[in-house]
Design a protein around this motif. Structure first.
Motif, PDB file in Angstrom:
ATOM      1  N   VAL A 107       0.851  -1.184   0.000  1.00  0.00           N
ATOM      2  CA  VAL A 107       0.000   0.000   0.000  1.00  0.00           C
ATOM      3  C   VAL A 107       0.891   1.240   0.000  1.00  0.00           C
ATOM      4  CG1 VAL A 107      -1.724   1.283   1.303  1.00  0.00           C
ATOM      5  CG2 VAL A 107      -1.848  -1.213   1.214  1.00  0.00           C
ATOM      6  N   GLY A 108       0.591   2.161  -0.886  1.00  0.00           N
ATOM      7  CA  GLY A 108       1.373   3.385  -0.958  1.00  0.00           C
ATOM      8  C   GLY A 108       2.509   3.322  -1.969  1.00  0.00           C
ATOM      9  N   THR A 109       2.832   2.128  -2.449  1.00  0.00           N
ATOM     10  CA  THR A 109       3.893   2.000  -3.445  1.00  0.00           C
ATOM     11  C   THR A 109       3.385   2.475  -4.798  1.00  0.00           C
ATOM     12  OG1 THR A 109       4.907   0.150  -2.300  1.00  0.00           O
ATOM     13  CG2 THR A 109       5.399   0.367  -4.637  1.00  0.00           C
ATOM     14  N   ASP A 110       4.208   3.157  -5.536  1.00  0.00           N
ATOM     15  CA  ASP A 110       3.851   3.602  -6.876  1.00  0.00           C
ATOM     16  C   ASP A 110       4.015   2.426  -7.829  1.00  0.00           C
ATOM     17  OD1 ASP A 110       3.600   4.746  -9.366  1.00  0.00           O
ATOM     18  OD2 ASP A 110       4.667   6.574  -8.811  1.00  0.00           O
ATOM     19  N   ALA A 111       2.941   1.694  -8.096  1.00  0.00           N
ATOM     20  CA  ALA A 111       3.010   0.484  -8.916  1.00  0.00           C
ATOM     21  C   ALA A 111       3.465   0.791 -10.337  1.00  0.00           C
ATOM     22  CB  ALA A 111       1.647  -0.206  -8.929  1.00  0.00           C
ATOM     23  N   ALA A 112       3.033   1.909 -10.898  1.00  0.00           N
ATOM     24  CA  ALA A 112       3.431   2.256 -12.258  1.00  0.00           C
ATOM     25  C   ALA A 112       4.940   2.430 -12.352  1.00  0.00           C
ATOM     26  CB  ALA A 112       2.714   3.534 -12.710  1.00  0.00           C
ATOM     27  N   VAL A 115       6.650  -1.080 -12.058  1.00  0.00           N
ATOM     28  CA  VAL A 115       6.561  -1.861 -13.287  1.00  0.00           C
ATOM     29  C   VAL A 115       7.494  -1.296 -14.347  1.00  0.00           C
ATOM     30  CG1 VAL A 115       5.037  -2.489 -15.194  1.00  0.00           C
ATOM     31  CG2 VAL A 115       4.231  -2.700 -12.846  1.00  0.00           C
ATOM     32  N   ALA A 116       7.501   0.028 -14.496  1.00  0.00           N
ATOM     33  CA  ALA A 116       8.379   0.660 -15.481  1.00  0.00           C
ATOM     34  C   ALA A 116       9.840   0.342 -15.187  1.00  0.00           C
ATOM     35  CB  ALA A 116       8.156   2.166 -15.502  1.00  0.00           C
ATOM     36  N   GLU A 117      10.217   0.405 -13.908  1.00  0.00           N
ATOM     37  CA  GLU A 117      11.603   0.125 -13.541  1.00  0.00           C
ATOM     38  C   GLU A 117      11.964  -1.332 -13.837  1.00  0.00           C
ATOM     39  OE1 GLU A 117      15.351   1.097 -12.523  1.00  0.00           O
ATOM     40  OE2 GLU A 117      13.639   2.449 -12.728  1.00  0.00           O
ATOM     41  N   LEU A 118      11.043  -2.239 -13.576  1.00  0.00           N
ATOM     42  CA  LEU A 118      11.266  -3.651 -13.890  1.00  0.00           C
ATOM     43  C   LEU A 118      11.554  -3.841 -15.369  1.00  0.00           C
ATOM     44  CD1 LEU A 118      11.036  -6.763 -13.315  1.00  0.00           C
ATOM     45  CD2 LEU A 118       8.586  -6.499 -13.781  1.00  0.00           C
ATOM     46  N   SER A 165       1.887  -9.320 -10.216  1.00  0.00           N
ATOM     47  CA  SER A 165       2.284  -9.363  -8.814  1.00  0.00           C
ATOM     48  C   SER A 165       2.615  -7.974  -8.296  1.00  0.00           C
ATOM     49  CB  SER A 165       3.489 -10.299  -8.640  1.00  0.00           C
ATOM     50  OG  SER A 165       3.917 -10.351  -7.301  1.00  0.00           O
ATOM     51  N   LEU A 166       3.327  -7.193  -9.088  1.00  0.00           N
ATOM     52  CA  LEU A 166       3.658  -5.827  -8.677  1.00  0.00           C
ATOM     53  C   LEU A 166       2.408  -4.966  -8.542  1.00  0.00           C
ATOM     54  CD1 LEU A 166       6.877  -5.099 -10.767  1.00  0.00           C
ATOM     55  CD2 LEU A 166       6.709  -5.252  -8.285  1.00  0.00           C
ATOM     56  N   LEU A 167       1.377  -5.310  -9.301  1.00  0.00           N
ATOM     57  CA  LEU A 167       0.122  -4.574  -9.199  1.00  0.00           C
ATOM     58  C   LEU A 167      -0.714  -5.050  -8.022  1.00  0.00           C
ATOM     59  CD1 LEU A 167      -0.956  -4.388 -12.960  1.00  0.00           C
ATOM     60  CD2 LEU A 167       0.331  -2.729 -11.614  1.00  0.00           C
ATOM     61  N   GLY A 168      -0.245  -6.110  -7.348  1.00  0.00           N
ATOM     62  CA  GLY A 168      -1.006  -6.645  -6.241  1.00  0.00           C
ATOM     63  C   GLY A 168      -2.268  -7.346  -6.680  1.00  0.00           C
ATOM     64  N   ALA A 211       4.216   5.108 -20.549  1.00  0.00           N
ATOM     65  CA  ALA A 211       3.254   4.053 -20.867  1.00  0.00           C
ATOM     66  C   ALA A 211       2.710   3.403 -19.599  1.00  0.00           C
ATOM     67  CB  ALA A 211       3.913   2.989 -21.748  1.00  0.00           C
ATOM     68  N   ALA A 212       3.599   3.114 -18.645  1.00  0.00           N
ATOM     69  CA  ALA A 212       3.158   2.511 -17.390  1.00  0.00           C
ATOM     70  C   ALA A 212       2.222   3.456 -16.642  1.00  0.00           C
ATOM     71  CB  ALA A 212       4.355   2.155 -16.530  1.00  0.00           C
ATOM     72  N   ARG A 213       2.569   4.748 -16.630  1.00  0.00           N
ATOM     73  CA  ARG A 213       1.738   5.724 -15.924  1.00  0.00           C
ATOM     74  C   ARG A 213       0.346   5.820 -16.564  1.00  0.00           C
ATOM     75  NH1 ARG A 213       2.802   7.006 -11.237  1.00  0.00           N
ATOM     76  NH2 ARG A 213       4.955   7.448 -11.790  1.00  0.00           N
ATOM     77  N   LEU A 214       0.298   5.865 -17.896  1.00  0.00           N
ATOM     78  CA  LEU A 214      -0.999   5.999 -18.586  1.00  0.00           C
ATOM     79  C   LEU A 214      -1.863   4.769 -18.408  1.00  0.00           C
ATOM     80  CD1 LEU A 214       0.184   7.664 -21.932  1.00  0.00           C
ATOM     81  CD2 LEU A 214      -1.100   8.750 -20.067  1.00  0.00           C
ATOM     82  N   LEU A 215      -1.227   3.593 -18.421  1.00  0.00           N
ATOM     83  CA  LEU A 215      -1.989   2.352 -18.343  1.00  0.00           C
ATOM     84  C   LEU A 215      -2.394   1.983 -16.920  1.00  0.00           C
ATOM     85  CD1 LEU A 215      -0.035   0.181 -20.914  1.00  0.00           C
ATOM     86  CD2 LEU A 215      -2.457   0.766 -21.060  1.00  0.00           C
ATOM     87  N   LEU A 216      -1.601   2.402 -15.941  1.00  0.00           N
ATOM     88  CA  LEU A 216      -1.815   1.908 -14.582  1.00  0.00           C
ATOM     89  C   LEU A 216      -2.390   2.933 -13.616  1.00  0.00           C
ATOM     90  CD1 LEU A 216       1.417  -0.243 -14.166  1.00  0.00           C
ATOM     91  CD2 LEU A 216      -0.851  -0.967 -14.916  1.00  0.00           C
ATOM     92  N   THR A 217      -2.346   4.191 -13.978  1.00  0.00           N
ATOM     93  CA  THR A 217      -2.899   5.197 -13.071  1.00  0.00           C
ATOM     94  C   THR A 217      -4.416   5.209 -13.181  1.00  0.00           C
ATOM     95  OG1 THR A 217      -0.939   6.590 -13.279  1.00  0.00           O
ATOM     96  CG2 THR A 217      -2.936   7.636 -12.460  1.00  0.00           C
ATOM     97  N   PRO A 218      -5.128   5.055 -12.074  1.00  0.00           N
ATOM     98  CA  PRO A 218      -6.585   5.025 -12.097  1.00  0.00           C
ATOM     99  C   PRO A 218      -7.177   6.323 -12.663  1.00  0.00           C
ATOM    100  CG  PRO A 218      -5.758   4.287  -9.969  1.00  0.00           C
ATOM    101  CD  PRO A 218      -4.584   4.856 -10.709  1.00  0.00           C
TER     102      PRO A 218
END
Length: 218
Positions: A107-112, A115-118, A165-168, A211-218
């Motif tokens: 909780v609180g982790t920036d998932a986008a 994922v981008a860093e991965l 998994s990173l998205l929980g 791309a990660a930000r656009l796809l994963l940010t609610p």
């Protein structure tokens, strides 16, 4: 990402000895590809390097492009720490992201960003060996040009599962799966663009984060 050659389905290793034999083949192909590039690698050289009969090689890998796509998947699995031959802390190919494992996002982790860093670090790791990176990229084009029965959904690959998994996403929805799928395809396009020097590493990283930000940010 790979598809089997027409008319010949690859065998799945069942026993521990068969799994070890398959890993020897993948390692041999990886080393030869890194030294010589796709065009110069011959299947009989891979069989000789791996210490297996040529018939055994073709039993598991019906074509050279299929073999090198399997090499790509193997390297990704090693990087993610999920492959038997690459397991364990301290293994060079499993430590590119600086984590011992890929736990679900807290909780609180920036998932986008996670994922981008991965995906960015995976690209850098693969590009450490330009000839091998070219070999797997060229093989992907060849395999899709001669595509036959479809493989599993790419979201079910090691990379897709790591993203979920990173998205929980313990129980991934179809939207979660679609996002993971789009991220992998976007990552692959950027990886090829980096490899062919169409864009710089910095541009690719910026685009992957966007791309990660656009796809994963609610």
């Amino acid at each position: 990402m790979a598809r089997p050659a027409e008319g010949r389905q690859p065998a799945a290793p069942m026993s521990s000895s068969q799994i070890a034999r398959r890993v020897r083949i993948l390692r041999a192909a990886s080393e030869l590809g890194a030294r010589e590039g796709l065009a110069s690698v011959q299947m009989h050289d891979v069989a000789k390097e791996a210490g297996v009969a040529i018939a055994t090689l073709y039993r598991y890998f019906p074509s050279k492009p299929y073999l090198f796509m399997a090499v790509l998947e193997w390297h990704i699995e090693q990087y993610l720490g999920g492959h038997e031959s690459g397991q364990g802390k301290g293994h060079g190919e499993g430590q590119g992201n600086g984590r011992d494992d890929l736990a679900p996002a807290d909780v609180g982790t920036d998932a986008a960003a996670e994922v981008a860093e991965l995906l960015i670090t995976l690209s850098v790791k693969l590009l450490d060996s330009p000839l091998l990176a070219s070999a797997v990229a060229l093989s992907s084009f060849t395999e899709y040009a001669t595509a036959v029965p479809a493989r599993i959904d790419i979201v079910d690959s090691a990379l897709g599962q790591a993203i979920l998994s990173l998205l929980g996403a313990d129980e991934a929805s179809e939207t979660d799966r679609s996002r993971a799928r789009l991220l992998i395809y976007g990552w692959w396009g950027l990886f090829v663009a980096m490899l062919t020097e169409e864009i710089s590493t910095e541009e690719a990283e910026t685009n992957m984060r966007l791309a990660a930000r656009l796809l994963l940010t609610p």
